[in-house]
Design an enzyme around this catalytic site. Structure first.
Site, PDB file in Angstrom:
ATOM      1  N   ARG A 156       0.834  -1.324   0.101  1.00  0.00           N
ATOM      2  CA  ARG A 156      -0.016   0.043   0.165  1.00  0.00           C
ATOM      3  C   ARG A 156       1.130   1.146   0.085  1.00  0.00           C
ATOM      4  O   ARG A 156       2.067   1.141   0.520  1.00  0.00           O
ATOM      5  CB  ARG A 156      -0.661   0.098   0.916  1.00  0.00           C
ATOM      6  CG  ARG A 156      -2.145  -0.858   1.079  1.00  0.00           C
ATOM      7  CD  ARG A 156      -2.891  -0.728   0.051  1.00  0.00           C
ATOM      8  NE  ARG A 156      -4.371  -1.569   0.106  1.00  0.00           N
ATOM      9  CZ  ARG A 156      -4.500  -2.575  -0.570  1.00  0.00           C
ATOM     10  NH1 ARG A 156      -3.366  -3.069  -1.545  1.00  0.00           N
ATOM     11  NH2 ARG A 156      -5.403  -3.194  -0.538  1.00  0.00           N
TER      12      ARG A 156
ATOM     13  N   HIS B  43      -1.434  -0.248 -10.208  1.00  0.00           N
ATOM     14  CA  HIS B  43      -1.924  -1.087  -9.348  1.00  0.00           C
ATOM     15  C   HIS B  43      -2.708  -2.447 -10.065  1.00  0.00           C
ATOM     16  O   HIS B  43      -3.498  -3.067  -9.875  1.00  0.00           O
ATOM     17  CB  HIS B  43      -3.196  -0.561  -8.458  1.00  0.00           C
ATOM     18  CG  HIS B  43      -3.632  -1.196  -6.957  1.00  0.00           C
ATOM     19  ND1 HIS B  43      -3.779  -0.330  -6.049  1.00  0.00           N
ATOM     20  CD2 HIS B  43      -3.266  -2.488  -6.563  1.00  0.00           C
ATOM     21  CE1 HIS B  43      -3.994  -1.100  -5.096  1.00  0.00           C
ATOM     22  NE2 HIS B  43      -3.734  -2.342  -5.419  1.00  0.00           N
TER      23      HIS B  43
END
Length: 313
Positions: free
Chosen positions: A228, A276
């Protein structure tokens, strides 16, 4: 009769795609989009299957017993749904672990085989081979040894790398040098040439890779962040890249996504930006796992193992 609500902030098309997979995995269940349920039907819902749900929607399910996430990462759910006091079950999918391990190996090879340097040489029209070093002479560190991190560590080990792993609690993985606890982190960082971050985002890991921790890495070390964005201090990373302390960073996650156009990461010569994509959830395998959990719950009344809200995962 009980009912399952699919509660998401996905596009209608994406939600319908998930609904089809879930229906096939649970042919005996009534599965409906939250947005299509009447107030009376919402009162029949005891399980919510969710993807970035609006907390206000879940609050309108008065008889909700537990929540099943379609994602492996649950920090947003913990932050937004903790007050609902309902068990949250995260997705633990072997296919997701396989995909993440594949990505960790692929991008470790990208750095190990000097692909960023060759790309720069191509732009400069330079024809020059760089020295080769065997994988066994390259130390790769994996931060986080949960399902995803352990799978990545094993894949890297099998490729011949000298793999070191770090986790908050002790782990044992054959062929991987495992470190545990806050007191070992900086020592582990000081040994590795390529660092792969696969930690969950929690209060304890937010900002973990700050300027002090980045300075522990050997000169020219390289970083892959598939965890993250907020775990890695962006400003400290830019400074370390500019100074040469960090040789290159492969970043698949960011504090704000999509990555803003003004971000310095886009044009930085020592950064590879990914949107991502390191390990996308597979709707077919994920739905099968949700289906197995729901079927077991219907048969036994046992809620699957849920997230520890105090730890955040």
């Amino acid at each position: 009769m009980s009912r399952i609500a699919l509660v998401t902030r996905l596009s209608p098309e994406a939600e319908a795609h998930w609904a089809g997979h879930l229906a096939r995995a649970l042919p005996g269940e009534r599965i409906d989009s939250f947005r299509d349920l009447s107030p009376a039907e919402r009162a029949e819902v005891d399980i919510a299957v969710v993807a970035n749900p609006d907390p206000a929607d879940l609050a309108e399910l008065p008889n909700l017993v537990w929540v099943h996430s379609l994602w492996a990462g649950v920090e947003r759910l913990v932050a937004e749904l903790g007050h609902l006091a309902r068990p949250i079950v995260r997705l633990v999918d072997p296919e997701l672990a396989r995909t993440m391990a594949e990505a960790a190996l692929a991008w470790t090879y990208y750095l190990f085989r000097d692909m960023p340097a060759y790309a720069a040489q191509q732009r400069a029209r330079v024809w020059k081979g760089l020295p080769y070093k065997r994988p066994g002479r390259t130390k790769v560190g994996v931060l986080g040894l949960g399902e995803l991190g352990a799978a990545a560590a094993l894949r890297l080990r099998d490729a011949g790398f000298d793999v070191h792993g770090w986790s908050r609690s002790p782990k044992e993985i054959a062929g991987v040098t495992c470190h545990a606890g806050e007191e070992t982190l900086e020592r582990m960082l000081g040994q590795v040439e390529i660092l792969v971050c696969l930690l969950p985002l929690t209060g304890a890991t937010r900002g973990l890779l700050d300027a002090r921790r980045l300075a522990c890495l050997p000169e020219g070390a390289q970083i892959i962040n598939f965890a993250r964005g907020p775990i890695l201090d962006s400003a400290a990373l830019i400074e370390a890249l500019d100074s040469g302390r960090i040789g290159h960073a492969v970043l698949d996650v960011f504090e704000v996504e999509p990555l803003p156009e003004a971000s310095p990461f886009w044009g930085h010569p020592k950064v590879t930006v990914l949107p991502h994509i390191s390990a996308a959830t597979d709707p077919e395998t994920a739905s099968a796992i949700v289906g197995a959990h729901v079927s077991d719950y219907r048969a036994t009344g046992r809620i699957p193992p849920s997230v520890d809200l105090t730890r955040g995962y």
